[in-house]
Design an enzyme around this catalytic site. Structure first.
Site, short mmCIF file in Angstrom:
data_model
loop_
_atom_site.label_atom_id
_atom_site.label_comp_id
_atom_site.label_asym_id
_atom_site.label_seq_id
_atom_site.Cartn_x
_atom_site.Cartn_y
_atom_site.Cartn_z
N CYS A 249 0.86 -1.19 0.00
CA CYS A 249 0.00 0.00 0.00
C CYS A 249 0.89 1.23 0.00
O CYS A 249 1.66 1.45 -0.93
CB CYS A 249 -0.98 -0.01 1.17
SG CYS A 249 -0.21 -0.07 2.79
N ARG B 138 -2.28 -0.72 5.49
CA ARG B 138 -3.49 -1.23 4.85
C ARG B 138 -3.22 -2.59 4.20
O ARG B 138 -4.09 -3.45 4.15
CB ARG B 138 -3.98 -0.23 3.79
CG ARG B 138 -4.61 1.01 4.39
CD ARG B 138 -4.97 2.02 3.31
NE ARG B 138 -3.78 2.59 2.66
CZ ARG B 138 -3.83 3.46 1.65
NH1 ARG B 138 -4.98 3.84 1.15
NH2 ARG B 138 -2.71 3.94 1.12
#
Lengths: 298, 143
Positions: free
Chosen positions: A249, A254
């Site tokens: 990410c 994430r």
């Protein structure tokens, strides 16, 4: 020594490792059990202080899991010191929860896993669900006796990918970009709300497929069902058992969320998180970049 | 033009933080967070008057008034973003009542001087810097 799994939720039983998630009901019933430690890990460094699950200890990703100087995680000594200070034994069952749909909780779980802490689980629905259900929170700091956590060398070889690994990986297996579509296509170098985590160039790593992390999250804030996740990652992104997969990410948090889904909920054996992610790749010299909505080729 | 000066209000806040051991500074930041004044009814009913601080990871909006050369700062941030609320509260308390010149003279690196860089992390401090720079810009435009 490990605590029994939460078998009360039908959804969990469908996952490859049903024991990796616990429900808020289960946690409420098991608070205080010997051998169980609850850890809160948030994006906001003060959120824990405003009120947390009774007995939960706080682990902060910025100030505690990262090395203060080098862009890396703490080493074996540092991790042993941290967990000893938090009152966690090597054999303890650790349930982690946090804000933002468990982004940072998943990140912490991934770092715990680099050190081989065996029994780490996430609270499905995270902090928001606990609070929305009106369950007890307290501002009283957790009071756990200090433990002697053993010094275990961090093993980056299985769960973590470095930039050079990714360079060699392009074209050999599924690469999953979990950022927003705008970041993927190259319209922006940083996430809308995170401009200070920018990079010099925009776009994505050649061959990477765009599967934003939030696709794994159900409307109730928990993880989607096994069937829904299979549709997204196996049918949609073409990931198959036996594939080597790398997710990335912006800074690796994430993609830890997606890593958790692929590894523990869907049972893909070899999934690595590229934590250098776009803040490294997008500023590195002479690495290939593709812009636009298509994965592209090398 | 380039002379900077830390106003007494902000200097006091800085010294309060620096006097505490590092571990206790977060508690003081939490107190600031809890003290963030409610925005005035006028400002609250006109959300378009607010400027979003993009540098912050959580939604925070600021609005600055300059009347008779006296600056008033308003800010709003959600309760689930206590760190951002704490930063906003420090600036609201330290800036409201200053003259426009005093606000413009606040050093841009004030957020790095209050002893929170290690306790909170440099990345998070960047959000407070973004807030300060936007306040200074609004004051320069509205004076």
């Amino acid at each position: 020594m490990t605590i029994e799994s939460d078998t009360s939720v039908a959804k969990f039983a469908e996952y490859a490792e049903p024991g990796r998630l616990v429900s808020t009901e289960w946690l409420a019933a098991h608070l205080g059990d010997p051998g169980l430690v609850v850890v809160e890990s948030d994006e906001d460094v003060l959120l824990y202080e405003t009120g947390h699950i009774p007995g939960a200890v706080k682990v902060d990703w910025h100030t505690e899991l990262n090395d203060p100087v080098v862009r890396d995680y703490v080493d074996g000594e540092g991790f042993a010191e941290l967990l000893g200070r938090k009152g966690i034994e090597r054999s303890d069952t650790v349930v982690i929860y946090g804000d933002k749909n468990n982004w940072w909780a998943a990140y912490a779980l991934w770092v715990f896993s680099l050190f081989g802490h065996e029994d780490v689980r996430l609270l499905d629905g995270g902090r928001d669900r606990w609070i929305a259900e009106g369950r007890e929170i307290t501002t009283a700091p957790a009071d756990r006796p200090v433990t002697e956590y053993p010094v275990v060398a961090r093993d980056d070889s299985v769960l973590r990918a470095y930039k050079d690994d990714v360079v060699a990986f392009i074209g050999t297996g599924p690469l999953i970009d979990v950022r927003s579509p705008e970041e993927y296509s190259g319209e922006r170098t940083s996430a809308p709300a995170y401009p200070e985590e920018g990079a010099l160039r925009a776009g994505h790593i050649p061959t990477a497929q765009s599967v934003p992390w939030a696709k794994a999250v159900a409307e109730d804030g928990g993880f989607k069902s096994r069937a829904e996740l299979d549709a997204i990652y196996r049918e949609g992104a073409g990931i198959a058992d036996g594939d080597d997969v790398i997710a990335y990410c912006r800074i690796g948090e994430r993609s830890s969320h997606t890593w958790f889904v692929l590894k523990h909920l869907l049972g893909i054996e070899n999934v690595r998180n590229y934590d250098g992610s776009w803040t490294e790749w997008g500023s590195a010299v002479r690495v290939p970049i593709v812009t636009g909505a298509e994965p592209g080729t090398l | 033009m380039s002379t900077t000066h830390v106003p007494e209000t902000l200097a006091e806040i800085r010294d309060d933080f620096l006097e505490l051991p590092e571990a206790e500074r977060l508690q003081l930041l939490l107190e600031f967070s809890n003290e963030l004044p409610a925005v005035s009814d006028e400002v609250a009913s006109h959300p378009e008057m607010y400027e979003r601080v993009a540098e912050c990871q959580s939604p925070v909006y600021i609005h600055v008034d300059v009347q008779d050369d006296v600056v008033t700062m308003h800010a709003t941030a959600p309760p689930e973003a206590p760190t951002t609320r704490g930063f906003a509260s420090i600036l609201v308390q330290g800036i409201t009542g200053l003259s426009a010149d005093e606000v413009i003279a606040i050093p841009d690196d004030y957020p790095q001087s209050i002893g929170l860089t290690r306790a909170v992390s440099p990345l998070r401090i960047a959000g407070m810097t973004g807030m300060l720079l936007r306040v200074k810009r609004q004051v320069a435009q509205k004076r």
